[in-house]
Design a protein around this motif. Sequence first.
Motif, mmCIF file in Angstrom:
data_model
loop_
_atom_site.group_PDB
_atom_site.id
_atom_site.type_symbol
_atom_site.label_atom_id
_atom_site.label_comp_id
_atom_site.label_asym_id
_atom_site.label_seq_id
_atom_site.Cartn_x
_atom_site.Cartn_y
_atom_site.Cartn_z
ATOM 1 N N ILE A 394 20.671 28.135 -7.510
ATOM 2 C CA ILE A 394 21.045 27.705 -9.107
ATOM 3 C C ILE A 394 19.274 27.780 -9.616
ATOM 4 O O ILE A 394 18.436 27.604 -9.106
ATOM 5 N N ARG A 395 19.468 27.898 -11.039
ATOM 6 C CA ARG A 395 18.209 27.557 -11.919
ATOM 7 C C ARG A 395 18.160 26.423 -12.543
ATOM 8 O O ARG A 395 19.184 26.184 -13.072
ATOM 9 N N LEU A 396 16.937 25.489 -12.656
ATOM 10 C CA LEU A 396 16.955 24.657 -13.175
ATOM 11 C C LEU A 396 15.967 24.943 -14.764
ATOM 12 O O LEU A 396 14.893 25.192 -14.501
ATOM 13 N N ALA A 397 16.707 24.310 -15.716
ATOM 14 C CA ALA A 397 15.836 24.380 -17.059
ATOM 15 C C ALA A 397 15.510 23.106 -17.512
ATOM 16 O O ALA A 397 15.787 21.908 -17.060
ATOM 17 N N PRO A 398 14.771 23.074 -18.604
ATOM 18 C CA PRO A 398 14.728 21.718 -19.273
ATOM 19 C C PRO A 398 15.668 20.980 -19.494
ATOM 20 O O PRO A 398 16.957 21.216 -19.976
ATOM 21 N N GLY A 399 15.456 19.711 -18.985
ATOM 22 C CA GLY A 399 16.629 18.362 -19.216
ATOM 23 C C GLY A 399 17.543 18.302 -17.708
ATOM 24 O O GLY A 399 18.127 17.481 -17.610
ATOM 25 N N ALA A 400 17.167 19.321 -16.670
ATOM 26 C CA ALA A 400 17.941 19.478 -15.562
ATOM 27 C C ALA A 400 17.369 18.072 -14.728
ATOM 28 O O ALA A 400 16.182 17.819 -14.681
ATOM 29 N N VAL A 401 18.241 17.700 -14.110
ATOM 30 C CA VAL A 401 18.116 16.519 -13.160
ATOM 31 C C VAL A 401 18.434 16.702 -11.750
ATOM 32 O O VAL A 401 19.254 17.586 -11.259
ATOM 33 N N PHE A 402 17.466 16.618 -10.889
ATOM 34 C CA PHE A 402 17.669 17.077 -9.290
ATOM 35 C C PHE A 402 16.813 16.024 -8.709
ATOM 36 O O PHE A 402 16.086 14.907 -8.992
ATOM 37 N N GLY A 403 16.989 16.139 -7.324
ATOM 38 C CA GLY A 403 16.410 15.041 -6.400
ATOM 39 C C GLY A 403 16.740 15.587 -4.870
ATOM 40 O O GLY A 403 17.333 16.416 -4.785
ATOM 41 N N TRP A 404 16.069 14.865 -4.045
ATOM 42 C CA TRP A 404 16.409 14.910 -2.717
ATOM 43 C C TRP A 404 17.040 13.891 -1.870
ATOM 44 O O TRP A 404 16.894 12.797 -2.347
ATOM 45 N N ILE A 405 18.453 14.057 -1.223
ATOM 46 C CA ILE A 405 19.091 12.994 -0.754
ATOM 47 C C ILE A 405 19.266 13.424 0.658
ATOM 48 O O ILE A 405 19.534 14.228 1.300
ATOM 49 N N ASP A 406 19.136 12.279 1.516
ATOM 50 C CA ASP A 406 19.462 12.138 2.718
ATOM 51 C C ASP A 406 20.775 12.514 3.123
ATOM 52 O O ASP A 406 21.880 11.661 2.573
ATOM 53 N N GLY A 407 20.985 13.515 4.022
ATOM 54 C CA GLY A 407 22.453 13.779 4.263
ATOM 55 C C GLY A 407 22.783 15.103 3.625
ATOM 56 O O GLY A 407 23.974 15.697 4.199
ATOM 57 N N LEU A 408 22.167 15.484 2.874
ATOM 58 C CA LEU A 408 22.542 16.879 2.275
ATOM 59 C C LEU A 408 21.847 18.042 3.012
ATOM 60 O O LEU A 408 21.082 17.887 4.049
ATOM 61 N N ASP A 409 21.740 19.179 2.341
ATOM 62 C CA ASP A 409 21.277 20.300 3.178
ATOM 63 C C ASP A 409 19.850 20.303 3.171
ATOM 64 O O ASP A 409 19.174 20.243 2.294
ATOM 65 N N ASP A 410 19.200 20.032 4.687
ATOM 66 C CA ASP A 410 17.789 19.989 4.535
ATOM 67 C C ASP A 410 17.021 21.229 4.312
ATOM 68 O O ASP A 410 15.697 21.069 4.035
ATOM 69 N N THR A 411 17.653 22.198 4.298
ATOM 70 C CA THR A 411 16.883 23.552 4.075
ATOM 71 C C THR A 411 16.732 23.757 2.599
ATOM 72 O O THR A 411 15.986 24.713 2.151
ATOM 73 N N ALA A 412 17.473 23.097 1.804
ATOM 74 C CA ALA A 412 17.142 23.228 0.357
ATOM 75 C C ALA A 412 15.878 23.130 -0.131
ATOM 76 O O ALA A 412 15.192 22.085 0.138
ATOM 77 N N ARG A 413 15.225 24.156 -0.997
ATOM 78 C CA ARG A 413 13.780 23.920 -1.537
ATOM 79 C C ARG A 413 13.776 24.279 -2.870
ATOM 80 O O ARG A 413 14.598 24.843 -3.391
ATOM 81 N N TYR A 414 13.060 23.431 -3.798
ATOM 82 C CA TYR A 414 12.992 23.390 -5.133
ATOM 83 C C TYR A 414 11.582 23.879 -5.453
ATOM 84 O O TYR A 414 10.755 23.313 -5.157
ATOM 85 N N GLU A 415 11.751 25.203 -6.276
ATOM 86 C CA GLU A 415 10.391 25.911 -6.401
ATOM 87 C C GLU A 415 10.032 26.180 -7.872
ATOM 88 O O GLU A 415 11.211 26.427 -8.505
ATOM 89 N N ALA A 416 8.994 25.857 -8.349
ATOM 90 C CA ALA A 416 8.808 26.056 -9.758
ATOM 91 C C ALA A 416 8.627 27.559 -9.941
ATOM 92 O O ALA A 416 7.881 28.324 -9.122
ATOM 93 N N LEU A 417 9.174 28.164 -10.945
ATOM 94 C CA LEU A 417 8.976 29.419 -11.251
ATOM 95 C C LEU A 417 8.089 29.802 -12.700
ATOM 96 O O LEU A 417 7.521 30.982 -12.648
#
Length: 481
Positions: A394-417
């Motif tokens: 998914i893509r994140l736009a202004p106003g999007a809330v995100f974070g890293w949680i212990d127990g979720l997919d450890d391979t998820a990466r959040y990259e600035a476009l």
Amino acid sequence: MLDMLMSPLFQIVALGVAGIVVWHLQGRGRPTARLLVQIAFFAAMTAILIGSGISPFKFEPLREGGGMLIAAKTLWWVHLAWAAIGFVRIYIVLDGRPVEARLLQDLIIAVVYLGVTLSVLAFVFDFAIGTLVATSGVIAIILGLALQSTLNDLFSGLALTLGRPFGIGDWIILTDGTEGRIVENTWRSTHILTPANNIVVLPNSYLAKIGLTNISRPDETHQVILPFRVRPTHPPSFVVETLRQATIGANNIVHDPAPVVALKGVDAFAIDVELQFRVRRPSDRIPARNELIDLVYRQCATTGISLALPAASSIFVEHLHTGRSGPATLKELLQANPIFESLNQDDLKTLEACGKLEHYQPGDMLLNGTDSMPKLMIVRSGAAAVHSDRTEAIRLAPGAVFGWIDGLDDTARYEALTNLEAYEVDGPTFVSMLQDRPEMQNGLMRHLTSLTGNSLATSSQPGDGKHGPGLFSTVHDLLKR
């Protein structure tokens, strides 16, 4: 009795009747087997006719046993018609479009049956076909005048079938504004399922005359044009780059090829701009348009660009501002998100005071599975992408809330476009506000887990005033510093 059994005419009649019985026993679900049976019996009947010196293309005066001759020739012509029709149906099935070619198939079958009927009358019963054709021609003229509208639709439907401007399932737009998906095509009319879930029935003659656009070919990706007018307080190049960055965070559009920002004109009052982008299918147009309007509004508010009055407006107010005067604050971003609607003004001011604004360049990693400390962040400007299992989730736009949680997919990466600004919320301060708000805890957890398509093993029921220890400890670990 033996002589009758050895008679070629009896053998032909017996083969013809046996062929009919076997043909019916094959059933409609086995067209290839039916065709092979027809060919086999027809070939055997033809061999016996030729071996006996009987020509099916010449009338022979009736003699003793004339009834058997009539039956033999009639059955031969019937099997010839069925074999020809079998070849037609097999060709249409192999061509891969049995529904679209139904009109053509029916026409060919009608011609075959008509030709066989005239041949039987001429070569078996010695009818004067010329007189019959002349008489039927007069009748056809009378019927043609009486059924002019129906015949017009019929032949228009045949022309549409042969020309194939559309097929069943294609989405078309007519020049009169009608649009929808083709669901049925008959001899007289074409049925279109509109976006309003209604069936529009159009005569084929009308459809053959009017212009249409088939947006299902070569594929269903469809271009949408979204116009904007902004005040000329910034250079046009700055406006173009601002709107381009707004499109990067959209999830309902196609990014390859990339959206285009086109300058249409400029005057003392406004810069006319068009966003040209594609959607994956026609049904995505409204969600994509809504999303981009929201993203453009947020991006313009962040960069200080103001929207202009409509071109047809007769009133112009000097120094009128139609947009924000500055970028969004953390308090405003929190207020705009329904997850945090239970926070009061004092809580919002407290969070705004402890929020930290971080800046990222394109390609910078905001979060990844190697981060040792959980985080909660809110995008103020720019766009980012969430990558899970080496694919963009998914893509994140202004106003999007995100974070890293212990127990979720450890391979998820959040990259600035793009160049990105995001608020990082102070964990301990926020945790203290969550303790008495289980609904907000659950909403936050559901949102964060949905970004990568995963779910937590532990959850609580909203509104019961209780929550499992696993949930609260996870939230606490997420936000503590």
